[in-house]
Write an enzyme that holds these catalytic residues in place. Sequence first.
Site, PDB file in Angstrom:
ATOM      1  N   TYR A  88       0.877  -1.174   0.000  1.00  0.00           N
ATOM      2  CA  TYR A  88       0.000   0.000   0.000  1.00  0.00           C
ATOM      3  C   TYR A  88       0.912   1.221   0.000  1.00  0.00           C
ATOM      4  O   TYR A  88       2.022   1.171  -0.519  1.00  0.00           O
ATOM      5  CB  TYR A  88      -0.914  -0.102   1.229  1.00  0.00           C
ATOM      6  CG  TYR A  88      -2.046   0.889   1.311  1.00  0.00           C
ATOM      7  CD1 TYR A  88      -2.791   1.248   0.193  1.00  0.00           C
ATOM      8  CD2 TYR A  88      -2.398   1.444   2.540  1.00  0.00           C
ATOM      9  CE1 TYR A  88      -3.844   2.139   0.291  1.00  0.00           C
ATOM     10  CE2 TYR A  88      -3.450   2.333   2.653  1.00  0.00           C
ATOM     11  CZ  TYR A  88      -4.171   2.682   1.526  1.00  0.00           C
ATOM     12  OH  TYR A  88      -5.211   3.571   1.636  1.00  0.00           O
ATOM     13  N   ARG A 142      -6.315  10.306 -11.013  1.00  0.00           N
ATOM     14  CA  ARG A 142      -5.701  11.105  -9.939  1.00  0.00           C
ATOM     15  C   ARG A 142      -5.154  10.136  -8.897  1.00  0.00           C
ATOM     16  O   ARG A 142      -5.693  10.022  -7.797  1.00  0.00           O
ATOM     17  CB  ARG A 142      -6.719  12.053  -9.304  1.00  0.00           C
ATOM     18  CG  ARG A 142      -6.083  13.106  -8.389  1.00  0.00           C
ATOM     19  CD  ARG A 142      -7.113  13.755  -7.490  1.00  0.00           C
ATOM     20  NE  ARG A 142      -7.782  12.783  -6.647  1.00  0.00           N
ATOM     21  CZ  ARG A 142      -7.287  12.288  -5.508  1.00  0.00           C
ATOM     22  NH1 ARG A 142      -6.080  12.643  -5.110  1.00  0.00           N
ATOM     23  NH2 ARG A 142      -7.984  11.417  -4.793  1.00  0.00           N
ATOM     24  N   LYS A 160      -5.541  -2.126  -2.604  1.00  0.00           N
ATOM     25  CA  LYS A 160      -6.653  -1.906  -1.688  1.00  0.00           C
ATOM     26  C   LYS A 160      -7.374  -3.218  -1.384  1.00  0.00           C
ATOM     27  O   LYS A 160      -7.759  -3.493  -0.241  1.00  0.00           O
ATOM     28  CB  LYS A 160      -7.636  -0.889  -2.280  1.00  0.00           C
ATOM     29  CG  LYS A 160      -7.189   0.572  -2.130  1.00  0.00           C
ATOM     30  CD  LYS A 160      -7.303   1.021  -0.689  1.00  0.00           C
ATOM     31  CE  LYS A 160      -6.811   2.441  -0.465  1.00  0.00           C
ATOM     32  NZ  LYS A 160      -7.752   3.471  -0.872  1.00  0.00           N
ATOM     33  N   GLU A 231     -12.128   4.757  -6.455  1.00  0.00           N
ATOM     34  CA  GLU A 231     -10.800   5.098  -5.945  1.00  0.00           C
ATOM     35  C   GLU A 231     -10.051   5.977  -6.940  1.00  0.00           C
ATOM     36  O   GLU A 231      -9.943   5.637  -8.130  1.00  0.00           O
ATOM     37  CB  GLU A 231      -9.998   3.810  -5.707  1.00  0.00           C
ATOM     38  CG  GLU A 231      -8.663   4.020  -5.060  1.00  0.00           C
ATOM     39  CD  GLU A 231      -8.759   4.338  -3.589  1.00  0.00           C
ATOM     40  OE1 GLU A 231      -7.837   4.980  -3.057  1.00  0.00           O
ATOM     41  OE2 GLU A 231      -9.758   3.930  -2.955  1.00  0.00           O
ATOM     42  N   ASP A 232      -9.555   7.111  -6.471  1.00  0.00           N
ATOM     43  CA  ASP A 232      -8.622   7.963  -7.225  1.00  0.00           C
ATOM     44  C   ASP A 232      -9.159   8.420  -8.574  1.00  0.00           C
ATOM     45  O   ASP A 232      -8.435   8.440  -9.575  1.00  0.00           O
ATOM     46  CB  ASP A 232      -7.276   7.254  -7.388  1.00  0.00           C
ATOM     47  CG  ASP A 232      -6.490   7.230  -6.082  1.00  0.00           C
ATOM     48  OD1 ASP A 232      -6.964   7.839  -5.109  1.00  0.00           O
ATOM     49  OD2 ASP A 232      -5.425   6.601  -6.028  1.00  0.00           O
ATOM     50  N   ASP A 254     -13.634   6.111  -1.567  1.00  0.00           N
ATOM     51  CA  ASP A 254     -12.695   6.057  -0.457  1.00  0.00           C
ATOM     52  C   ASP A 254     -11.971   7.377  -0.253  1.00  0.00           C
ATOM     53  O   ASP A 254     -11.669   7.756   0.876  1.00  0.00           O
ATOM     54  CB  ASP A 254     -11.690   4.928  -0.679  1.00  0.00           C
ATOM     55  CG  ASP A 254     -10.827   4.682   0.538  1.00  0.00           C
ATOM     56  OD1 ASP A 254     -11.396   4.533   1.642  1.00  0.00           O
ATOM     57  OD2 ASP A 254      -9.594   4.643   0.408  1.00  0.00           O
ATOM     58  N   ASP A 255     -11.681   8.110  -1.323  1.00  0.00           N
ATOM     59  CA  ASP A 255     -10.966   9.378  -1.191  1.00  0.00           C
ATOM     60  C   ASP A 255     -11.821  10.417  -0.469  1.00  0.00           C
ATOM     61  O   ASP A 255     -11.301  11.212   0.315  1.00  0.00           O
ATOM     62  CB  ASP A 255     -10.571   9.910  -2.570  1.00  0.00           C
ATOM     63  CG  ASP A 255      -9.746   8.907  -3.342  1.00  0.00           C
ATOM     64  OD1 ASP A 255      -8.639   8.591  -2.887  1.00  0.00           O
ATOM     65  OD2 ASP A 255     -10.225   8.418  -4.379  1.00  0.00           O
ATOM     66  N   ASN A 401       0.003  11.716   0.344  1.00  0.00           N
ATOM     67  CA  ASN A 401       0.794  10.534   0.003  1.00  0.00           C
ATOM     68  C   ASN A 401       1.424  10.708  -1.369  1.00  0.00           C
ATOM     69  O   ASN A 401       0.881  11.411  -2.216  1.00  0.00           O
ATOM     70  CB  ASN A 401      -0.118   9.294  -0.040  1.00  0.00           C
ATOM     71  CG  ASN A 401      -0.505   8.822   1.337  1.00  0.00           C
ATOM     72  OD1 ASN A 401       0.324   8.755   2.228  1.00  0.00           O
ATOM     73  ND2 ASN A 401      -1.771   8.499   1.517  1.00  0.00           N
TER      74      ASN A 401
END
Length: 543
Positions: A88, A142, A160, A231-232, A254-255, A401
């Site tokens: 991760y 992203r 994930k 996600e992203d 999740d973001d 991150n």
Amino acid sequence: MTIVLTPVWSNGVQKLKMEGTGPKPVPRGTVPAAHNESIHAVRCMAQLRSKDKAIEKFIYLSQLKHTDENMFYRLCLMNMAEFTPIIYTPTVGDACLQHSHIFRRPEGLYISIQDKGKIGSILRNWPRSKDARISVVTDGSRILGLGDLGVNGMPISIGKLSLYVAGAGIRPSSTIPICLDLGTNTQRYLDDPLYLGLRHKRVSDDVMTEFMEEFMHEMSVNFPKLLVQFEDFSTDHAFLYLEKFRHRYPLFNDDIQGTGAVVLSGFINAAKLSSAASGRPLSEHRILFLGAGSAGVGVAMQLMSFFKLQGLSEAEARSRIYLVDSQGLIFDSRGPMAEHKKYFSRSDYHGPPMTDLVDIIGHVKPTALFGLSTIKNAFNQSVVETMAALNPRPIIFPLSNPVRLSECEFHDAIEWTQGSVLFASGSPFPEESFNGKMLYPGQGNNMYVFPGMGLGAILCQTKTMTDSMVEAASLGLADSLTQSEKKDDLIYPRLERIREISAFIAFRVIRKAQEEGVDRLTDLRALSDDKLMKHIQSRMWNP
């Protein structure tokens, strides 16, 4: 020889200690040492630790998961603190950047814009469709703070889901990593002869929305018990598709929601410690965000819950939160702004644009400073010392991150606050000794929340993931600290307890789903709290 593997701790890392009683005659039929799983576990860890680069460790563990899935997850559970930064953040960021170059074999589904009109037929080819319970879906636009990586974002979905398995006992066979290939606007990938994706710019928003409508419909038809985690996605698309689909399908982002939940949990515990030092009521905290993208605004929305829990109205809660973007403090009279920023835009400031972070801190006088900007060292010495001058225990959360994009590092925050900082970061930092006391950095790691939240949603077969269920997951995490962890002023529990934490969060999520009437598996309502917890634990897969 009798082999005993005992988990031991060394420098904050859990390792396997091998002890034996010496050579003994081998009984007939005993498994040869070459195939003894206990010895092989030691062999695998030795091979892993022989790699001197994090990306090489990532490649090795990916191969181990492909060839011996049970061993991979067994070692992951026994060495969680060591494995997590590899599979991760932060290493997964480098794995994404190099995905097309280190690619070995497909893992998951790549669905491209060229598949529009036949997405259902592709999904029906998934070999374990009846087992499907959780999918992490990205379009690679992203990835972390690294930008538009196209299909190179696939390791995010894979990583994930590995954490769903390790952290919450989701069966590996029930996971589906998916990367949507809608093009990329990053020219170096379009020019890269090894790039795995389509070689054209990203499609228009209208074409993408038609594609996403078909994709989500076909996902629900082909995998009727599936929970989807977005996600992203780029900021605008993240908010757009969360709002468009969350009330029709079991879905969360999740973001926006996962990050918000884990930060809310850490802030609850940090605020208690900060208020104990200052005497300031919890309701009087002020939060300043550097970064106003999907993660920043999502976290800010989630932190509204903190102030509402203190009895404040929605307007009062919103007034305690300030956002800063690349143009400085966000306020109404500054001019046009993106839609997602408007909710937290200040109506009580009418002065000139304020762009210097130290000046903004002096104006706002925050008790907490959060970073979701992906600007390395944005929280410099002047910024941190200004926070420390205002607060006996300043709350500083550099959450970007990977590590190289973190707004501040733990050892600097300790030095500049003389050890008084309450710190949590997006990526891991080692503990530090200061004036004879060991100080522990928190990690605002979504892994604390999304596995348990997903497990609860799957077990109760939720129709939708409500805001209250996300909040229940966050409060569950905040309440999961042990007395020993509280004694050490920890903001988050130790990651080695992730299975226990996930079960606790799943329990809270299920009860909230039942309270709101969105659970489809209503038989669980009749279970006592004790029996429900035992049911959750019994459904967690072990390698």
